[in-house]
Structures are given as C-alpha cells and as structure tokens.
Design an enzyme around this catalytic site. Structure first.
Site, PDB file in Angstrom:
ATOM      1  N   THR A 191      -3.755  -4.872  -6.211  1.00  0.00           N
ATOM      2  CA  THR A 191      -3.078  -5.996  -6.861  1.00  0.00           C
ATOM      3  C   THR A 191      -2.316  -6.791  -5.807  1.00  0.00           C
ATOM      4  O   THR A 191      -1.617  -6.221  -4.964  1.00  0.00           O
ATOM      5  CB  THR A 191      -2.111  -5.513  -7.953  1.00  0.00           C
ATOM      6  OG1 THR A 191      -2.859  -4.851  -8.973  1.00  0.00           O
ATOM      7  CG2 THR A 191      -1.374  -6.692  -8.590  1.00  0.00           C
TER       8      THR A 191
ATOM      9  N   PHE B  68       0.590  -9.511  -5.079  1.00  0.00           N
ATOM     10  CA  PHE B  68       1.832 -10.008  -5.645  1.00  0.00           C
ATOM     11  C   PHE B  68       2.341 -11.191  -4.825  1.00  0.00           C
ATOM     12  O   PHE B  68       2.162 -11.230  -3.607  1.00  0.00           O
ATOM     13  CB  PHE B  68       2.911  -8.921  -5.631  1.00  0.00           C
ATOM     14  CG  PHE B  68       2.609  -7.738  -6.521  1.00  0.00           C
ATOM     15  CD1 PHE B  68       3.204  -7.613  -7.767  1.00  0.00           C
ATOM     16  CD2 PHE B  68       1.740  -6.740  -6.100  1.00  0.00           C
ATOM     17  CE1 PHE B  68       2.936  -6.523  -8.582  1.00  0.00           C
ATOM     18  CE2 PHE B  68       1.463  -5.638  -6.906  1.00  0.00           C
ATOM     19  CZ  PHE B  68       2.063  -5.539  -8.154  1.00  0.00           C
TER      20      PHE B  68
END
Length: 282
Positions: free
Chosen positions: A173, A175
C-alpha cells in the site's frame, strides 16, 4: 521541541499507523475515525501531518482519498510504501475450525478470499482491519476471527492463527504524507509530482495532455479519472478530473515547461505536491 503530531485513519494497530511510524519516527500518531477527519485535523492545525492510503498494488486506488485531495487544500509532501502482511487473528483458545466468519475491511477480505474460501469461512465487511481485531477482542467472540496486522494482535491480546494469509505476497500500500504547506522541490534526488487536470471535451484531448510529458521524455507512473461533481450543469455529468503521478520534480526545467504547455489548453491544472520518491519496500 514538541514531537510531530501525525493523523491517520483507523485505530491503533492499523496499517496506516505502521505507515506513520515508517514516515515519521518518534512522532505522536493520532487516530481518526474517517479519512475526512484526518484531512480536517491537518487543516485546523490539530496535527502537523496526515498519512493516508492512496493505492494498493492488488486492490487499486482508494477513490475516497483522491476525491478528498480535490476538496481540501493540503499539499503532498512525501510518500511511503508499506508491505501489507495480513494475519488471521482470534481470541486465545479459539482454533481455526471454530471460526464461522471473519471480519475485516473489504479490501483485506478480497486480498485473502481464496485462502478463506479453502477453509470455508464466511466473511463480513467492517470499517477497518485493526478495528475488527479490537471488536472481536472487546466482545470475546469465540467463533469470529479478524484479518489484521500482527501488531494489532499484540495490542488487542489476540492469537495469530495464520500469518501471511493474503493470496498474493506482492501486497503493498502506498500512502501520501499531507501538510498545510508544500516542501521546496529539488533535483538532487528522485522526485515525484502529483497534479490534477481537467480538459475540454473532444477527440484526442487526453492524448494531447499526455503528449506534453512524452515529448519531453518525462515518465508518468499513474493516471486516475474521477468525475467532476457539478450538479448545476447536467452536461458535465460525465466529465472528469485526471490525477497524474509524474516522475519529475517541479524544480526541473523540463517539468516546468511541460506544465506551461499543458496550461495552454487544459481547463484547469492544480499541483497537489512535488515530493521525494519512496523506492523502499518494507
């Protein structure tokens, strides 16, 4: 000197908290219930930064945060990538065969669906991963598990039944780090620039926009379309903003020339931030 205060969405043990700790060592991590709350906390000066997910290598973009970037006047000042390692958690004494259902965020459930299907366990969507762990611990559930991080297991006193339960090990992921003020871009290290544009309708409009970068040998790493929400004009129902991630610094003359060229025909161009590229995978 006071520690930096950094907002994230979720509860302690969330992957977003892990991203906060990777981005800002020794900061004060401030949990927020919703993504919107984290944006607002930065704008109001309650915190200094926010760290929010923008895309996952398996699940794709987090559209909510793309839209909130448009709605709020914050600047992207960095990015951080976190390897997501899902664990199947349960209360102590609960075995895998006892589980009738598993709670987690929809994206986490989707990333583990093949493994869960093999075990014949039903799934139930919840607001977030760590919140699911917190819920089953608080209620001492004996037939319900949660998919969350190993950190969440420690925080909420749960047992890890299975580590790395995700179907694909390449689960990362990305960010974004958000601030009220932009940073000063440079050319002494790799930078990325994120912009949002809108274009007049017509054949080749998007091609023309992308060509300003191709002509200058500037690499685009992402393009994402989001609808223009203008209820006052029904003809704009299917017009779009385009979010572009570009491997170039705003301090680079080529990049400046590309944006000037783009501004000649785009209906709007907004720079969301120019910030250091994160090539780490931890």
């Amino acid at each position: 000197m006071a520690s930096l205060r950094v907002a994230y969405q979720g509860v302690p043990g969330a992957y977003s908290q892990l991203a906060v700790e990777k981005a800002y060592a020794n900061c004060v991590a401030v949990p927020c219930q919703e993504f919107e709350n984290a944006f607002q906390a930065v704008e109001k000066g309650v915190v200094d930064r926010a760290v929010l997910p923008i895309e996952n290598s398996l699940g794709g973009s987090i559209h909510r945060n793309h839209d909130l970037l448009l709605r709020h006047n914050l600047h992207i000042v960095g990015e951080v990538k976190v390897v997501v390692r899902h664990c199947l958690l349960a209360n102590h004494g609960v075995k895998l065969e006892h589980l009738k259902r598993v709670l987690s965020h929809p994206q986490a459930l989707a990333q583990c669906e093949n493994t869960l299907a093999k075990f014949g366990i039903a799934t139930e969507a919840a607001n977030d991963t760590a919140g699911s762990a917190q819920y089953i611990a608080a209620n001492q559930l004996k037939d319900v598990g949660a998919i969350a991080s190993a950190t969440a297991a420690i925080i909420y006193g749960l047992n890890v039944l299975i580590e790395d339960i995700q179907d694909n090990s390449f689960n990362i992921t990305r960010f974004l780090l958000l601030s009220r003020e932009p940073i000063t871009p440079s050319i002494d290290k790799p930078f990325k620039t994120s912009i949002v544009i809108s274009l007049y309708e017509g054949p080749g409009a998007l091609f023309k926009a992308l060509a300003v970068f191709s002509l200058r040998q500037i690499n685009l790493t992402k393009i994402e379309s989001r609808p223009i929400r203008d209820a006052s004009n029904s003809s704009l129902c299917f017009n779009y903003f385009f979010h572009l991630d570009i491997e170039a610094s705003m301090a680079d003359q080529n990049m400046q020339n590309a944006l000037r060229h783009l501004q000649e025909f785009a209906t709007s161009v907004r720079v969301l931030g120019s910030y250091p590229l994160d090539n780490s995978m931890t």
